[in-house]
Design an enzyme around this catalytic site. Structure first.
Site: not given
Length: 466
Positions: A102, A132, A205
């Site tokens: 993402h 992911d 992230s």
């Protein structure tokens, strides 16, 4: 004989009771500085530029408490491109980098910044949305790289460290402990997350989660938050899964996973009781893909899968990961619980198809006289439209749900196909059959109803009060 000064005795006693344990405890605290100094240079900042068209793709529900963080600046929609920031880490000296899907998905341009302030334009080697995980590459040599650890050796309570770029503050270090292992999150059935209390915020992230040896054991991916900021619950993708994904991307260009064509749900204590299963374990089959591997092997709705390819299925969340890691075309054995006994079946694993989404259909209820029963349900015979939609000659439609049925969130429009009590399953082809089943349920007993709603079906467990 020497006398002890009471004042000295009190000082000594206070030292023994309070100061000494504190000093001993402080000596046991971990040292992070050497590890961070050694491995932080392999952590990078990832900035991606997204065009207006890329931003227009469907995004995450802002009300979702599980958040994949990729801060964008500014947060007010603009006509020009906007930037997103995340983190990553170098796994090879020639520039292969792992991050979250993402962070880089649909980006027009990706810039990787190293700790020495050098910047490189990166290209995406491959993205796997289901886990992911993304693999990107920069053109450079002799780069610092991380050491890869074994998440299986992590224990709950172990210290872990995260390095990333929260809110754009590059190479920020936070520490905490492993809170839990094997966590399953909504819509993330293929990943068995590592849960920690390490402070993770937007920009972390894709960054690494280290153990105290300086080995990467996970990729920081999501947090649970009611505010949008850190609340003590963060989740990392185990590094062994991420390394398998990147290896498949590098060697085959895509990720291959197995499937068997079932939808499963959790086996609660009440479900186990209604199926006469001693322990609340396994995965309850609630739906079968027509002509899928499981259907061809004779697996039935209501079977509970206990083992797959000699691996125990302790919870329903285990099955997608076990099946997904199986090689398509492989012949495997499965152990099931059916009708109060063990049954063994064999099937051939198929390849996981592309994701598809189907809009739920609304089917009108047929008007007729209701009939009550002790489960708190008022049911009706199916209309012809409902029979065509569900392609079934059986089942009864719920008109009203109260009591234990209402608390179980059954509602008007649901279709009850069958019921299971004491390990025996009964199909409902009429209202009378359903009411006879409901009337036979004893006080304190658990039953499981197979319920269809829209284009899905699942078992709902009800326990009749004593």
């Amino acid at each position: 004989m020497r006398r002890i000064d009471p004042r000295n005795y009190c000082v000594w006693l206070c030292f023994v009771l309070f100061v000494s344990p504190t000093l001993a405890w402080s000596r046991d605290l971990p040292e992070f500085a050497d590890m961070v100094e050694r491995f932080a240079p392999a952590v990078v900042n990832v900035s991606s530029s997204l065009s207006v068209k890329a931003r227009a793709r469907p995004g995450q529900d802002p009300n979702d408490l599980f958040r994949k963080f990729m801060p964008r600046h500014p947060q007010i929609p603009r006509d020009e491109d906007e930037e997103a920031t995340g983190s990553g880490f170098i796994i090879t000296a020639d520039g292969y980098i792992l991050t979250n899907a993402h962070v880089v998905n649909a980006a027009d341009e990706i810039i990787v910044s190293l700790v020495d302030k050098r910047e490189f334009r990166a290209r995406v080697i491959g993205v796997d949305k289901r886990t992911d995980v993304a693999l990107i590459k920069i053109e450079a040599n002799n780069l610092p790289r991380v050491a890869i650890g074994d998440p299986a050796r992590l224990r709950v309570g172990d210290w872990v460290v995260a390095i990333g770029s929260p809110f754009g503050f590059e190479h920020s270090v936070t520490a905490g402990i492993v809170s839990a292992k094997g966590r399953a999150l909504p819509d993330e059935s293929l990943v068995s997350f590592i849960q920690t209390d390490v402070a993770i915020n937007p920009g972390n992230s894709g960054g690494p989660l280290f153990n105290l040896k300086g080995e990467v054991v996970g990729i920081n991916s999501q947090i649970y938050s009611e505010t949008g900021g850190f609340m003590g619950l963060s989740f990392a993708i185990p590094i062994d899964m991420a390394m398998d994904v990147q290896n498949q991307i590098r060697t085959a260009g895509h990720v291959t996973r197995g499937r068997i064509g079932v939808l499963v749900q959790e086996v609660t204590r009440d479900v186990a009781d209604s199926f006469a299963l001693k322990n609340a374990e396994g995965a309850l089959v609630s739906e079968l893909e027509p002509n899928g591997p499981a259907a061809k092997a004779g697996i039935q709705v209501g079977d509970i899968i206990l083992r797959f390819d000699a691996r125990p299925v302790a919870a329903s969340t285990d099955l997608p990961r076990i099946v997904g890691s199986s090689k398509p075309g492989k012949r495997v054995n499965m152990q099931l619980w059916r009708s109060g006994g063990i049954k063994d079946v064999a099937l051939t694993v198929a390849e996981f198809p592309e994701e598809r989404e189907a809009a739920p259909r609304q089917v009108a209820l047929r008007r007729s006289e209701p009939s009550g029963n002790r489960l708190g349900l008022v049911v009706l015979a199916l209309s012809g439209e409902q029979r065509r939609h569900y392609r079934s000659g059986g089942g009864v439609a719920i008109k009203d749900a109260k009591g234990i049925a209402g608390r179980a969130q059954l509602r008007a429009g649901d279709v009850v196909v069958s019921g299971t009590r004491k390990g025996a399953q009964s199909e409902f082809r009429s209202v009378d059959q359903f009411n006879r089943f409901a009337g036979s349920v004893e006080r304190g007993e658990s039953v499981s109803l197979l319920v269809k709603r829209g284009d899905t079906q699942s078992f709902v467990s009800l326990r009749v009060p004593d």
